[in-house]
Write a protein that holds these residues in place. Structure first.
Motif, PDB file in Angstrom:
ATOM      1  N   ALA A   1       0.868  -1.178   0.000  1.00 40.01           N
ATOM      2  CA  ALA A   1       0.000   0.000   0.000  1.00 40.01           C
ATOM      3  C   ALA A   1       0.902   1.224   0.000  1.00 40.01           C
ATOM      4  N   SER A   2       0.806   2.045  -1.044  1.00 36.65           N
ATOM      5  CA  SER A   2       1.695   3.192  -1.215  1.00 36.65           C
ATOM      6  C   SER A   2       0.926   4.496  -1.090  1.00 36.65           C
ATOM      7  N   ASN A   3       1.631   5.517  -0.593  1.00 35.90           N
ATOM      8  CA  ASN A   3       1.071   6.859  -0.455  1.00 35.90           C
ATOM      9  C   ASN A   3      -0.191   6.825   0.397  1.00 35.90           C
ATOM     10  N   LEU A   4      -0.090   6.174   1.565  1.00 36.72           N
ATOM     11  CA  LEU A   4      -1.250   6.050   2.440  1.00 36.72           C
ATOM     12  C   LEU A   4      -1.725   7.404   2.954  1.00 36.72           C
ATOM     13  N   THR A   5      -0.867   8.397   2.962  1.00 30.99           N
ATOM     14  CA  THR A   5      -1.276   9.737   3.395  1.00 30.99           C
ATOM     15  C   THR A   5      -2.052  10.482   2.313  1.00 30.99           C
ATOM     16  N   ASP A   6      -2.189   9.867   1.115  1.00 28.60           N
ATOM     17  CA  ASP A   6      -2.918  10.506   0.012  1.00 28.60           C
ATOM     18  C   ASP A   6      -2.405  11.918  -0.209  1.00 28.60           C
ATOM     19  N   GLU A   7      -1.096  12.014  -0.401  1.00 31.19           N
ATOM     20  CA  GLU A   7      -0.424  13.308  -0.387  1.00 31.19           C
ATOM     21  C   GLU A   7      -0.856  14.200  -1.546  1.00 31.19           C
ATOM     22  N   THR A   8      -0.963  15.496  -1.241  1.00 30.89           N
ATOM     23  CA  THR A   8      -1.174  16.524  -2.249  1.00 30.89           C
ATOM     24  C   THR A   8       0.141  17.257  -2.441  1.00 30.89           C
ATOM     25  N   TYR A   9       0.648  17.287  -3.673  1.00 31.05           N
ATOM     26  CA  TYR A   9       1.928  17.921  -3.977  1.00 31.05           C
ATOM     27  C   TYR A   9       1.667  19.353  -4.444  1.00 31.05           C
ATOM     28  N   ILE A  10       2.284  20.310  -3.760  1.00 27.44           N
ATOM     29  CA  ILE A  10       1.975  21.719  -3.977  1.00 27.44           C
ATOM     30  C   ILE A  10       3.241  22.503  -4.279  1.00 27.44           C
ATOM     31  N   ALA A  11       3.174  23.350  -5.299  1.00 26.54           N
ATOM     32  CA  ALA A  11       4.216  24.339  -5.577  1.00 26.54           C
ATOM     33  C   ALA A  11       3.610  25.719  -5.352  1.00 26.54           C
ATOM     34  N   PHE A  12       4.465  26.677  -4.943  1.00 24.93           N
ATOM     35  CA  PHE A  12       3.939  28.020  -4.694  1.00 24.93           C
ATOM     36  C   PHE A  12       4.995  29.063  -5.030  1.00 24.93           C
ATOM     37  N   GLU A  13       4.519  30.263  -5.308  1.00 28.13           N
ATOM     38  CA  GLU A  13       5.390  31.401  -5.617  1.00 28.13           C
ATOM     39  C   GLU A  13       5.444  32.323  -4.406  1.00 28.13           C
ATOM     40  N   GLY A  14       6.598  32.440  -3.810  1.00 31.50           N
ATOM     41  CA  GLY A  14       6.774  33.352  -2.682  1.00 31.50           C
ATOM     42  C   GLY A  14       6.268  32.801  -1.369  1.00 31.50           C
ATOM     43  N   ASP A  15       4.960  32.501  -1.279  1.00 34.95           N
ATOM     44  CA  ASP A  15       4.385  31.947  -0.062  1.00 34.95           C
ATOM     45  C   ASP A  15       3.211  31.063  -0.450  1.00 34.95           C
TER      46      ASP A  15
END
Length: 884
Positions: free
Chosen positions: A848-862
């Motif tokens: 079972a992989s990625n059990l945290t159901d991760e959301t991958y986020i990029a941001f500019e500045g903050d």
């Protein structure tokens, strides 16, 4: 619910350090009641007929023992992961497997591990070899030299080693690490050996299938051995995606994207080994691996800043007549590696030995993106009116309305509410057949001569690499296939003809529903239209690639080295130097208007790379290491291409493209580590490192100061030049903590417990003319890898967690102004693996992989300004492994 980045960083870091400390405390408690430790270092080598490869039913402890034996007795600082350890993680490719080692992080593409970053450094600072033979990578988009690990299935490898300090017999092209991928040897055991795996599963998001299978067979009689292996992995995946742009009034545009893709990794390997006499061995190995990605893009861009009227703020907006663009595509991405190596090991009298290799490597990367862009250009009443809220900056929620004529001529107003976007409301099409083809052929020959006199071991060698690389970076094609070129007609490629009745599989809120486009049928019709245009003389696929993106590079790298190792009862020291001579010929084209001019640049330079590695055995269990070295990182192929696009009408004129005059990055590095071997399969260690880097590469703008781009009587001195440039000095440093133990001294049933954990604390920066203290792209200041395992009664269970904090991903602004930097937000991945040996020959497994159901986020500045938000969901796989 989304936790703030600061709190998540603090929580994950504390969790990782707490777990690390807890494991260490358990280790101390276990050692208090432990029996006398096994034979002290150097750890005993296996007998010639002893099984050194771990089969699927063997304990994880045996795999750890083999890896730590190599690490303990190595001449340099190295971390090793053995094949069975890889098999006890849900690691589909070699990048995922390597990420289990200290200070190794991964870069993911749509959730799948692709590149690795050792010690937080840019991936170009890590070099790769197969069975000791260096290889170069060809990157998607044609710009990189970095090796793509997603094209190498983990199951075809016997072990993976990360050399964090260099000896002179290793290539100098490694600032922070040199990685050796090692394939299976048929001489590991006598007789027949067959191992395999079959598995199937599901992706949570979209319900797509996963499947994997592998088979390896080997036979050896001690004098001759043969091995063959194949592997296959495929998954049908949905990727949720949002992307954003900003201006002074808030969000200027945002993309709602949903990808349907089929990803596939295939591998094959053949090996022959022959020992004609005592001390002599000949071998032939062939390895092939490939990555295939067939991707359907469903993509809508809401261009808020181009609305006909209305207001926008940081928290929302009410707009009339917002243009929407649709991008549809069924594209193909392919990466393939093929290596053939012939070699030998020969031992002679008086301590002399000879090792040699001859290798042919073929690397290819192709990208084909037949994009169809549909726009609302002519009829403004097709554009919807929109109100939106930004309660969560990652997910704007929109409401749609009709756009109607206003009270006065030439004005527009908001009409009745709409329940969904009219996905057929487009009146202008653009076709973009985007193509990139990169091919790298390499020929390598090397030999090494060693003389062992007892306390002294002398070694010298020579290596020559001949490389031919040709291809192009991804650019907009030279033609836009629009209605003006004949696509437009009564049966034009209208979106209404391809909208299906299936709603997007998505977990991201939007406020409206969207339907999938039949991208496969759209591509078929688009290609048929291209054929029609080609027959009419309006389209030529041979000329759509912009000449300024083309490159043809020839490299000849000759390297000679000499080294010596002096050993005494309490340790050893290895010292020497490597000389490398590089000759490059870079061929490309400059383009000014419609004038295309060939440009050839030759580079020729020689460098000396000294190094020293010392090991001090302070006791039977305690080892102190230190190393100093000089290394190099050469610019990527796309960066040094001589092709450029020139604009002579601007004031001043502009040139953008490659920079064939780039200098390599050079580094001086220091490493030190203290390792305490609790037993043959357990270790606790701490290490520090420092890298000083000159000529750091970065993208920016400067002035042309020479005549390299002068042509047709035009002096282009003083033009603005946008490209990759050399900056000033940089530094990268860090602390690595590692603890690994099996608790065999605990009372039953707790003696099956094991723990592995490592924490890397990193930092670094470099300077440019315009800016000081620039972060290195990819450097997370904290990287945590932990796992808790249990192996007993035929059960093998492992719960693993990986976490890395925020890191700079893309440096923005032509002058490297800080405001345009894009960061990736911290994230963690939790994986669970279960194994049960039903019989001596059959093992059942579930991953079972990625059990945290991760959301991958990029941001500019903050984090209030996300630039990308992506999620792929959890993955589940189950099956069986067999061995005979």
């Amino acid at each position: 619910m989304f936790i703030s980045s600061k709190n998540r960083i603090r929580a994950a870091a504390l969790a990782g350090l707490s777990t690390f400390a807890l494991g260490a405390a358990l280790g101390v408690a276990a050692r208090a009641e432990d029996q006398p430790s096994p034979e002290p270092a150097p750890l005993p080598a296996p007998a010639e007929d002893e099984v050194t490869e771990v089969v699927v039913f063997a304990p994880l402890r045996d795999s750890q023992l083999a890896a730590l034996r190599e690490q303990r007795n190595a001449d340099n600082l190295v971390n090793v992961i053995a094949s069975d350890t890889v098999g006890r993680f849900p690691d589909q490719n070699s990048a995922a497997a390597l990420s289990r080692l200290p200070a190794v992080a991964v870069q993911r593409d749509q959730g799948q591990e692709r590149y690795i970053q050792v010690r937080g450094a840019p991936n170009r600072w890590t070099s790769v070899s197969f069975d000791g033979v260096p290889v170069i990578g060809v990157d998607e988009g044609g710009s990189g030299r970095a090796f793509r690990f997603d094209a190498v299935p983990a199951v075809i490898l016997q072990s993976l080693a990360v050399n964090k300090s260099l000896t002179p017999d290793l290539p100098a092209e490694a600032v922070v690490a040199q990685i050796d991928l090692r394939t299976y040897s048929p001489m590991n055991r006598k007789g027949f050996d067959v191992q395999g795996e079959l598995g199937a599963g599901q992706m949570e998001l979209g319900g797509g299938e996963q499947r994997q299978g592998s088979l390896r067979g080997a036979w050896s009689n001690g004098a001759f051995g043969v091995m063959a292996a194949v592997s296959h992995y495929q998954r049908e995946q949905v990727t949720d995606n949002r992307e954003f742009s900003y201006d002074a009034n808030g969000i200027s545009s945002f993309d709602a994207r949903n990808y349907l893709l089929v990803r596939e990794n295939n591998g094959a390997s053949l090996g022959f080994e022959w020992r004609p006499a005592e001390g002599h061995e000949l071998f032939l190995k062939w390895v092939s691996s490939e990555f295939k990605d067939d991707e359907e893009r469903n993509h809508y861009t809401f261009q808020l800043a181009n609305a006909l009227s209305g207001t926008r703020t940081a928290t929302g907006g009410d707009l009339v007549g917002v243009p929407v663009r649709s991008t549809a595509e069924f594209g193909e991405y392919r990466t393939k590696n093929e290596l053939t190596t012939l070699g030998g090991e020969h031992g002679f009298n008086d301590g002399w030995s000879l090792s040699w290799r001859a290798n042919v490597a073929k690397m290819t990367n192709t990208t084909y993106l037949p994009l169809v862009l549909q726009n609302q250009q002519l009829n403004r009443l097709l554009r919807p009116s929109i109100s939106y809220r930004v309660d969560d900056p990652n997910f704007p929620i929109i409401s749609l309305y009709k756009t109607v004529n206003g009270a006065t001529s030439g004005t527009y107003a908001r009409g009745d509410a709409l329940t969904t976007l009219d996905q057929s409301a487009f009146d202008f099409n653009i076709g973009l057949p985007i193509i990139s083809n990169i091919k790298a052929d390499s020929w390598t020959a090397r030999f090494d001569v060693t003389r062992d006199t007892g306390n002294w071991v002398y070694k010298a060698g020579y290596q020559h690499d001949h490389r031919e690389i040709e291809g192009n970076t991804i650019n907009q094609p030279t033609v836009l296939l629009t209605q003006l070129l004949g696509i437009g007609s009564a049966d034009d490629l209208k979106a209404s003809n391809y909208v299906t009745g299936r709603n997007w599989d998505t977990g991201f809120p939007l406020g409206i529903n969207l339907k999938y486009i039949d991208n496969k049928r759209l591509r078929t019709d688009f290609e048929a239209r291209l054929n029609t245009l080609q027959a009419a003389g309006k389209y030529n696929p041979a000329t759509i690639i912009d000449p300024s993106s083309l490159y043809d590079i020839t490299e000849n790298l000759g390297a000679a080295y000499g080294m010596a190792k002096y050993m005494w009862e309490g340790g050893q020291v290895v010292f020497g130097a490597r000389v490398e001579h590089m000759k490059q010929r870079i061929t490309g084209f400059t383009k000014s208007g419609t004038t295309v001019t060939p440009l050839v640049v030759d580079n020729d330079y020689t460098d000396l790379f000294p190094s020293l590695n010392a090991r001090f055995d302070l006791s039977d269990k305690l080892v102190l290491r230190g190393a100093v070295q000089r290394g190099i990182a050469r610019p990527s192929f796309g960066a040094i291409r001589s092709g450029a696009s020139i604009n002579d009408t601007a004031t001043p004129g502009t040139i953008s493209g490659g920079n064939p005059h780039l200098e390599p990055e050079y580094t001086w590095g220091l490493d030190s580590s203290l390792e305490y071997y609790l037993s043959n399969d357990s270790v606790v260690s701490a290490g520090v490192f420092y890298r000083k880097v000159d000529n750091v590469l970065y993208d920016s703008k400067t002035k042309i100061t020479n005549d390299a781009y002068d042509a047709n009587g035009i002096d282009r001195t003083g033009y603005d030049f946008t490209s990759t440039l050399n900056g000033d000095n940089g530094k990268l440093y860090g602390l690595e903590l590692n603890y690994q133990q099996t608790f065999s001294a605990l009372p039953s049933p707790f003696d099956g417990l094991g723990f592995s954990g490592n924490v890397a604390l990193l930092d670094g920066e470099f300077d440019t003319v315009a800016r000081k203290g620039v972060p290195f792209p990819g450097t997370s200041k904290t990287i945590v890898n932990t796992s808790v395992s249990y192996e007993k009664y035929g059960v093998s269970a492992r719960l693993s967690y990986q976490w890395r904090d925020d890191w700079a991903d893309t440096l923005g602004g032509l002058g490297l102004g800080a405001g345009g930097d894009e960061y990736r937000k911290a994230y963690g991945n939790l994986d669970l693996t279960l194994r049960y040996a039903a019989t001596r020959h059959i093992t059942l497994f579930a991953d079972a992989s990625n059990l945290t159901d991760e959301t991958y986020i990029a941001f500019e500045g903050d984090e209030r300004h996300p630039s990308e938000v992506e999620q792929i969901g959890r993955r589940f796989l189950a099956g069986l492994r067999f061995n005979f």
